[in-house]
Design a protein around this motif. Structure first.
Motif, PDB file in Angstrom:
ATOM      1  N   TRP A 315       1.008  -1.307  -0.068  1.00 12.71           N
ATOM      2  CA  TRP A 315       0.046  -0.111   0.087  1.00 12.71           C
ATOM      3  C   TRP A 315       0.922   1.251   0.029  1.00 12.71           C
ATOM      4  CZ3 TRP A 315      -5.348   0.306  -0.391  1.00 12.71           C
ATOM      5  CH2 TRP A 315      -5.779   1.747  -0.220  1.00 12.71           C
ATOM      6  N   ALA A 316       0.842   2.021  -1.093  1.00  9.39           N
ATOM      7  CA  ALA A 316       1.528   3.201  -1.227  1.00  9.39           C
ATOM      8  C   ALA A 316       1.230   4.361  -1.779  1.00  9.39           C
ATOM      9  CB  ALA A 316       2.697   2.850  -2.136  1.00  9.39           C
ATOM     10  N   TYR A 317       1.879   5.485  -1.918  1.00  9.24           N
ATOM     11  CA  TYR A 317       1.584   6.878  -2.259  1.00  9.24           C
ATOM     12  C   TYR A 317       2.946   7.435  -2.816  1.00  9.24           C
ATOM     13  CZ  TYR A 317      -0.965  11.158  -2.156  1.00  9.24           C
ATOM     14  OH  TYR A 317      -1.782  12.180  -2.660  1.00  9.24           O
ATOM     15  N   PRO A 318       3.108   7.704  -4.037  1.00 10.77           N
ATOM     16  CA  PRO A 318       4.401   8.465  -4.556  1.00 10.77           C
ATOM     17  C   PRO A 318       4.439   9.782  -4.139  1.00 10.77           C
ATOM     18  CG  PRO A 318       2.928   7.423  -6.295  1.00 10.77           C
ATOM     19  CD  PRO A 318       2.194   7.352  -5.061  1.00 10.77           C
ATOM     20  N   GLY A 404      -2.116  -1.717  -3.832  1.00 10.74           N
ATOM     21  CA  GLY A 404      -3.138  -0.668  -3.671  1.00 10.74           C
ATOM     22  C   GLY A 404      -2.754   0.427  -3.242  1.00 10.74           C
ATOM     23  N   GLY A 405      -3.688   1.448  -3.453  1.00 12.50           N
ATOM     24  CA  GLY A 405      -3.287   2.680  -2.837  1.00 12.50           C
ATOM     25  C   GLY A 405      -4.785   3.783  -2.969  1.00 12.50           C
ATOM     26  N   HIS A 406      -4.776   4.790  -2.393  1.00 14.71           N
ATOM     27  CA  HIS A 406      -5.925   5.691  -2.191  1.00 14.71           C
ATOM     28  C   HIS A 406      -5.362   7.077  -2.959  1.00 14.71           C
ATOM     29  CE1 HIS A 406      -9.694   6.880  -0.479  1.00 14.71           C
ATOM     30  NE2 HIS A 406      -9.200   7.916  -0.509  1.00 14.71           N
ATOM     31  N   SER A 407      -6.365   7.513  -3.794  1.00 15.09           N
ATOM     32  CA  SER A 407      -6.375   8.740  -4.608  1.00 15.09           C
ATOM     33  C   SER A 407      -4.909   8.641  -5.511  1.00 15.09           C
ATOM     34  CB  SER A 407      -6.298   9.908  -3.425  1.00 15.09           C
ATOM     35  OG  SER A 407      -6.169  11.244  -3.944  1.00 15.09           O
ATOM     36  N   TYR A 408      -3.958   9.292  -5.215  1.00 15.53           N
ATOM     37  CA  TYR A 408      -2.599   9.254  -6.042  1.00 15.53           C
ATOM     38  C   TYR A 408      -2.066   8.080  -5.874  1.00 15.53           C
ATOM     39  CZ  TYR A 408       0.955  11.699  -8.740  1.00 15.53           C
ATOM     40  OH  TYR A 408       1.661  12.298  -9.649  1.00 15.53           O
ATOM     41  N   SER A 430     -10.653   5.638  -4.838  1.00 17.37           N
ATOM     42  CA  SER A 430     -10.820   7.049  -5.284  1.00 17.37           C
ATOM     43  C   SER A 430      -9.783   7.866  -6.109  1.00 17.37           C
ATOM     44  CB  SER A 430     -11.061   7.637  -3.927  1.00 17.37           C
ATOM     45  OG  SER A 430     -12.118   7.307  -3.044  1.00 17.37           O
ATOM     46  N   GLY A 431      -9.461   7.221  -7.136  1.00 17.61           N
ATOM     47  CA  GLY A 431      -8.161   7.725  -7.904  1.00 17.61           C
ATOM     48  C   GLY A 431      -8.796   8.380  -9.222  1.00 17.61           C
ATOM     49  N   ALA A 432      -7.620   9.136  -9.581  1.00 21.19           N
ATOM     50  CA  ALA A 432      -7.758   9.840 -11.218  1.00 21.19           C
ATOM     51  C   ALA A 432      -6.840   8.975 -12.309  1.00 21.19           C
ATOM     52  CB  ALA A 432      -7.173  11.158 -10.894  1.00 21.19           C
ATOM     53  N   TYR A 433      -7.412   8.630 -13.340  1.00 27.30           N
ATOM     54  CA  TYR A 433      -6.653   7.714 -14.320  1.00 27.30           C
ATOM     55  C   TYR A 433      -6.555   8.449 -15.562  1.00 27.30           C
ATOM     56  CZ  TYR A 433      -8.376   4.991 -10.500  1.00 27.30           C
ATOM     57  OH  TYR A 433      -8.746   4.517  -9.404  1.00 27.30           O
ATOM     58  N   ASN A 434      -7.155   9.395 -15.754  1.00 27.72           N
ATOM     59  CA  ASN A 434      -6.872  10.245 -17.131  1.00 27.72           C
ATOM     60  C   ASN A 434      -6.561  11.656 -16.676  1.00 27.72           C
ATOM     61  OD1 ASN A 434      -7.132  11.718 -19.330  1.00 27.72           O
ATOM     62  ND2 ASN A 434      -9.147  10.731 -19.897  1.00 27.72           N
ATOM     63  N   ARG A 435      -5.246  12.010 -16.933  1.00 26.41           N
ATOM     64  CA  ARG A 435      -4.770  13.262 -16.411  1.00 26.41           C
ATOM     65  C   ARG A 435      -5.370  14.335 -17.075  1.00 26.41           C
ATOM     66  NH1 ARG A 435      -3.419  12.012 -11.497  1.00 26.41           N
ATOM     67  NH2 ARG A 435      -5.028  13.619 -11.550  1.00 26.41           N
ATOM     68  N   THR A 436      -5.699  14.205 -18.527  1.00 27.82           N
ATOM     69  CA  THR A 436      -6.327  15.333 -19.226  1.00 27.82           C
ATOM     70  C   THR A 436      -7.367  15.838 -18.748  1.00 27.82           C
ATOM     71  OG1 THR A 436      -7.717  13.890 -20.821  1.00 27.82           O
ATOM     72  CG2 THR A 436      -5.280  14.094 -21.428  1.00 27.82           C
ATOM     73  N   LEU A 437      -8.183  15.183 -17.498  1.00 25.23           N
ATOM     74  CA  LEU A 437      -9.377  15.773 -17.037  1.00 25.23           C
ATOM     75  C   LEU A 437      -8.914  16.443 -15.916  1.00 25.23           C
ATOM     76  CD1 LEU A 437     -11.643  12.410 -16.942  1.00 25.23           C
ATOM     77  CD2 LEU A 437     -11.523  14.487 -18.412  1.00 25.23           C
TER      78      LEU A 437
END
Length: 546
Positions: A315-318, A404-408, A430-437
């Motif tokens: 479980w991580a977060y960059p 796994g991870g949450h958000s970023y 609760s992630g984001a996968y398309n950075r153009t959005l």
């Protein structure tokens, strides 16, 4: 009374803080005494990590004086890309608020905060976010002496962090700087980060000379965190002490006589089912030489010699860094008392999994490049190093590891599944996968989509949805109001994955925002996570493309 009022037109583009707003001083019968600020709807703001709204901002009462306003104004229009010798100025205006504001200080970087002390003492902080620099100044609000710099340092360097000044409540209940009765000494407290882990401390700080003397530092086998001072001279402190096996409790510690601390509380273990869990803070190195760290948890009763390698979950977060040295610093402490709450991944320890918690995933900008210019490469090499480490320790089965991870961290998870086959399954919450959005930047990325379109495409796991061969569980709160992670992100990612034949499940949590609060949502999330990992990690089944 200091009153801020939001008015129409409301926006569907920007958050509440950018809506039309006016801030005024009112008398107690509701009459306007002074209009401090009036701002129209702001749907286009200066971009970049050091951008700011033009005009007065951060309007507040001065804590150490009666009826005196304090605020910040940008001298560069809030646009950090404009060349300017000074970025901000801090202003003061006392009752009856009819005069001209006086300038407390001008800052070369963006003003970051002020801690009030007394009539002739305050501490002002300023940051250059892009350069990862921070300064602290000693300021005399009376104007009798010029500001004096206390320190300037790299804000990423945890090991060299001098700490934050301890505050207290004055007789009026205001939070102000804690000083000795003669006002010559203040006190600092901080994490005390080191290669051995965090060791919180208290320093005595002489305001005239800047000399620091260490009064206390947490030592093994405890993690002891200073909370505040209990006497006027700064000789007795309130601390919160814990260890791997000792529940956090509050103590009175004499900083002068160095006698054994006296316990104030006697809290007991809120989840004794986890008493047998073992933990270890480990360090390891990825192939480019950057040092990494993580906390490894093993389930109760686990015996490596008898039980062999476990199914494991990472479980991580960059995080982004500007230097390899800062990215290599150890994060955390080996002496924390850890019990899971909410929808914590640590509950998997009750289901026979080992957990690698917060394996650092630094994204470093070097040789004049931005950190994200090599995001995918650095992310995958960090993950490879983490997996190789726990496998080499003999505690993890290489064929039974999930991520796994949450958000970023969810964004990270999808990218790892798109660009590696290190993991048998992933959980992205609760992630984001398309950075153009998120075209005006995200996380630590300051460039807009129009400045770096290839970067936005390369970093988006949505672009590589057809390459994700391992099962991925998407979970999202249906009322997520985080501007970077609207539910649309998971909806479109699910459609892309499903359309490409991936093994994917999408779980929507009604009424939940970016974090999950309801008991039903927490239980549902844990059940979904466990079932997904049991099927695709613990059972060792490789999903097949449909």
């Amino acid at each position: 009374l200091l009153v801020s009022t939001v008015s129409r037109p409301f926006s569907y583009t920007v958050p509440l803080t950018y809506f039309p707003m006016r801030t005024e001083v009112w008398s107690l019968d509701g009459q306007v005494v002074k209009a401090v600020m009036s701002r129209a709807l702001t749907e286009r703001v200066p971009w970049g990590g050091d951008g700011a709204l033009p005009g007065p901002r951060n309007i507040q009462w001065r804590r150490d004086a009666d009826a005196t306003l304090a605020w910040v104004e940008a001298l560069d229009g809030g646009d950090s890309r404009v060349a300017a010798a000074k970025r901000d100025r801090l202003l003061l205006l006392g009752a009856p608020f009819t005069g001209t504001p006086t300038t407390l200080m001008e800052t070369a970087w963006r003003a970051a905060g002020i801690t009030w002390g007394h009539g002739t003492l305050a501490v002002v902080r300023e940051n250059a976010t892009r350069e990862r620099r921070t300064r602290a100044w000693l300021v005399d609000p009376s104007g009798a002496s010029a500001p004096r710099q206390l320190w300037e340092r790299n804000s990423e360097d945890r090991y060299a962090d001098p700490g934050d000044f301890i505050t207290t409540r004055d007789a009026r209940g205001q939070t102000v700087l804690f000083t000795s009765p003669d006002r010559k000494v203040a006190f600092l407290t901080g994490a005390g980060a080191s290669p051995e882990g965090d060791r919180p401390f208290v320093d005595r700080f002489e305001l005239a000379t800047g000399k620091s003397t260490r009064l206390f530092q947490s030592a093994a086998p405890y993690y002891e965190q200073p909370i505040g001072m209990l006497d006027a001279r700064g000789t007795v402190a309130l601390t919160r002490r814990e260890s791997k096996t000792d529940v956090p409790n509050y103590y009175v510690r004499d900083l002068v006589r160095r006698i054994a601390p006296r316990a104030l509380t006697a809290f007991t273990d809120p989840a004794p089912q986890f008493a047998g869990v073992t933990s270890q803070l480990i360090t390891y190195t990825r192939k480019d030489g950057v040092k990494l760290s993580a906390t490894v948890y093993l389930p109760p009763g686990y015996d490596k010699a008898k039980d062999g390698p476990l199914p494991f979950f990472l479980w991580a977060y960059p995080l982004e860094y500007r230097s390899r040295e800062a990215a290599s610093q150890v994060v955390g402490s080996p002496y924390r008392f850890v019990r899971p709450t909410g929808a914590s991944h640590l509950f998997l320890l009750t289901q026979g999994y080992g957990v690698m918690d917060n394996p650092t995933m630094p994204i470093v900008g070097a040789d004049g490049k931005e950190p994200n210019d090599s995001y995918v490469e650095q992310l995958t090499t960090s993950a490879q190093a983490a997996v190789d480490t726990i496998v080499a320790m003999g505690i993890a089965d290489r064929e039974k590891i999930g991520v796994g991870g949450h958000s970023y961290g969810a964004f990270m998870t999808a990218n790892l599944l798109a660009h590696t086959r290190l993991f048998k399954a992933g959980i992205a919450r609760s992630g984001a996968y398309n950075r153009t959005l998120t075209p005006f930047g995200f996380q630590g990325e300051e460039r807009s989509y129009w400045e770096a379109p290839e970067l936005y495409e390369t970093m988006s796991p949505f672009t590589y949805a057809n390459r994700i061969k391992d099962p991925i569980l998407l979970i999202h709160g249906m009322a997520d109001n985080n501007t970077g992670t609207y539910p649309l992100q998971s909806e479109r990612m699910y459609q892309a994955l499903k359309g490409n034949g991936a093994t994917v499940r999408y779980v929507q949590l009604p009424g939940e925002s970016h974090g999950y609060a309801a008991r039903e949502s927490v239980g549902h999330t844990l059940a979904e996570m466990t079932a997904w990992l049991d099927q695709f990690v613990k059972a060792g089944k490789r999903a097949t493309m449909q």
